[in-house]
Design a protein around this motif. Structure first.
Motif, PDB file in Angstrom:
ATOM      1  N   ALA A  73      -4.824   3.763  -0.835  1.00  0.00           N
ATOM      2  CA  ALA A  73      -4.118   2.582  -1.325  1.00  0.00           C
ATOM      3  C   ALA A  73      -4.113   1.593  -0.167  1.00  0.00           C
ATOM      4  CB  ALA A  73      -2.703   2.935  -1.761  1.00  0.00           C
ATOM      5  N   PRO A 124       0.815  -1.214   0.000  1.00  0.00           N
ATOM      6  CA  PRO A 124       0.000   0.000   0.000  1.00  0.00           C
ATOM      7  C   PRO A 124       0.846   1.261   0.000  1.00  0.00           C
ATOM      8  CG  PRO A 124      -0.879  -1.551   1.577  1.00  0.00           C
ATOM      9  CD  PRO A 124       0.442  -2.098   1.101  1.00  0.00           C
ATOM     10  N   THR A 162      -9.357   0.970 -10.617  1.00  0.00           N
ATOM     11  CA  THR A 162      -7.955   0.661 -10.887  1.00  0.00           C
ATOM     12  C   THR A 162      -7.174   1.964 -10.745  1.00  0.00           C
ATOM     13  OG1 THR A 162      -8.080   1.087 -13.251  1.00  0.00           O
ATOM     14  CG2 THR A 162      -8.583  -1.167 -12.508  1.00  0.00           C
ATOM     15  N   VAL A 163      -5.882   1.850 -10.599  1.00  0.00           N
ATOM     16  CA  VAL A 163      -5.045   3.035 -10.432  1.00  0.00           C
ATOM     17  C   VAL A 163      -5.198   3.967 -11.625  1.00  0.00           C
ATOM     18  CG1 VAL A 163      -2.667   3.845 -10.257  1.00  0.00           C
ATOM     19  CG2 VAL A 163      -3.403   1.874  -8.917  1.00  0.00           C
ATOM     20  N   ARG A 176      -5.952  -3.981  -1.284  1.00  0.00           N
ATOM     21  CA  ARG A 176      -6.060  -4.429  -2.676  1.00  0.00           C
ATOM     22  C   ARG A 176      -5.145  -3.659  -3.624  1.00  0.00           C
ATOM     23  NH1 ARG A 176     -11.680  -5.068  -5.007  1.00  0.00           N
ATOM     24  NH2 ARG A 176     -10.418  -6.162  -6.526  1.00  0.00           N
ATOM     25  N   SER A 177      -4.310  -2.783  -3.095  1.00  0.00           N
ATOM     26  CA  SER A 177      -3.436  -2.005  -3.976  1.00  0.00           C
ATOM     27  C   SER A 177      -2.422  -2.890  -4.690  1.00  0.00           C
ATOM     28  CB  SER A 177      -2.724  -0.902  -3.200  1.00  0.00           C
ATOM     29  OG  SER A 177      -1.869  -1.459  -2.246  1.00  0.00           O
ATOM     30  N   VAL A 195      -7.522   0.780  -6.005  1.00  0.00           N
ATOM     31  CA  VAL A 195      -7.509   1.784  -4.946  1.00  0.00           C
ATOM     32  C   VAL A 195      -8.943   2.254  -4.703  1.00  0.00           C
ATOM     33  CG1 VAL A 195      -5.156   2.583  -5.368  1.00  0.00           C
ATOM     34  CG2 VAL A 195      -7.047   3.629  -6.614  1.00  0.00           C
ATOM     35  N   ALA A 220       2.407   1.654  -3.531  1.00  0.00           N
ATOM     36  CA  ALA A 220       1.362   2.021  -4.495  1.00  0.00           C
ATOM     37  C   ALA A 220       0.943   3.467  -4.288  1.00  0.00           C
ATOM     38  CB  ALA A 220       0.159   1.092  -4.356  1.00  0.00           C
ATOM     39  N   GLY A 221       0.792   3.869  -3.040  1.00  0.00           N
ATOM     40  CA  GLY A 221       0.399   5.253  -2.751  1.00  0.00           C
ATOM     41  C   GLY A 221       1.415   6.251  -3.250  1.00  0.00           C
ATOM     42  N   GLU A 263     -14.287   1.730  -5.745  1.00  0.00           N
ATOM     43  CA  GLU A 263     -13.017   1.062  -6.000  1.00  0.00           C
ATOM     44  C   GLU A 263     -12.727   1.136  -7.489  1.00  0.00           C
ATOM     45  OE1 GLU A 263     -13.025  -2.872  -4.375  1.00  0.00           O
ATOM     46  OE2 GLU A 263     -12.600  -2.116  -2.368  1.00  0.00           O
TER      47      GLU A 263
END
Length: 100
Positions: free
Chosen positions: A67, A21, A90-91, A70-71, A76, A24-25, A88
């Protein structure tokens, strides 16, 4: 001085783990910054997510991108503070939605 043993499987407080997370963040924040948006990343160690969400509400952050667990799958959560709507995405969908 006494030494305390933590429970097995628990992380000691204050020790920060750089997990999916977090990575990803940071990746998403870099992409959003590159797109010209102002980004605030709350990466305080030892602070619960609830406190972070409350602080974001108090300072008036209009959109919160989370994030979470599930990231790692590329998913996200996007929350709109004004409407309270959460979804929710996708990025890439989240970045497209925020930069539109």
């Amino acid at each position: 001085m006494l030494a305390r043993r933590g429970r097995p499987g628990r992380r000691p407080r204050g020790r920060r783990r750089q997990g999916p997370p977090d990575r990803a963040g940071l990746e998403v924040s870099d992409k959003l910054s590159a797109a010209g948006l102002r980004v605030l990343v709350d990466d305080r160690a030892g602070v619960s997510p609830g406190v972070k969400f409350t602080d974001a509400e108090l300072i008036g952050v209009p959109k919160i991108l989370v994030a979470g667990r599930r990231s790692g799958e590329g998913v996200v959560e996007l929350k709109d503070r004004r409407t309270g709507e959460r979804e929710e995405l996708t990025v890439d969908e989240a970045i497209a939605r925020l930069t539109a």
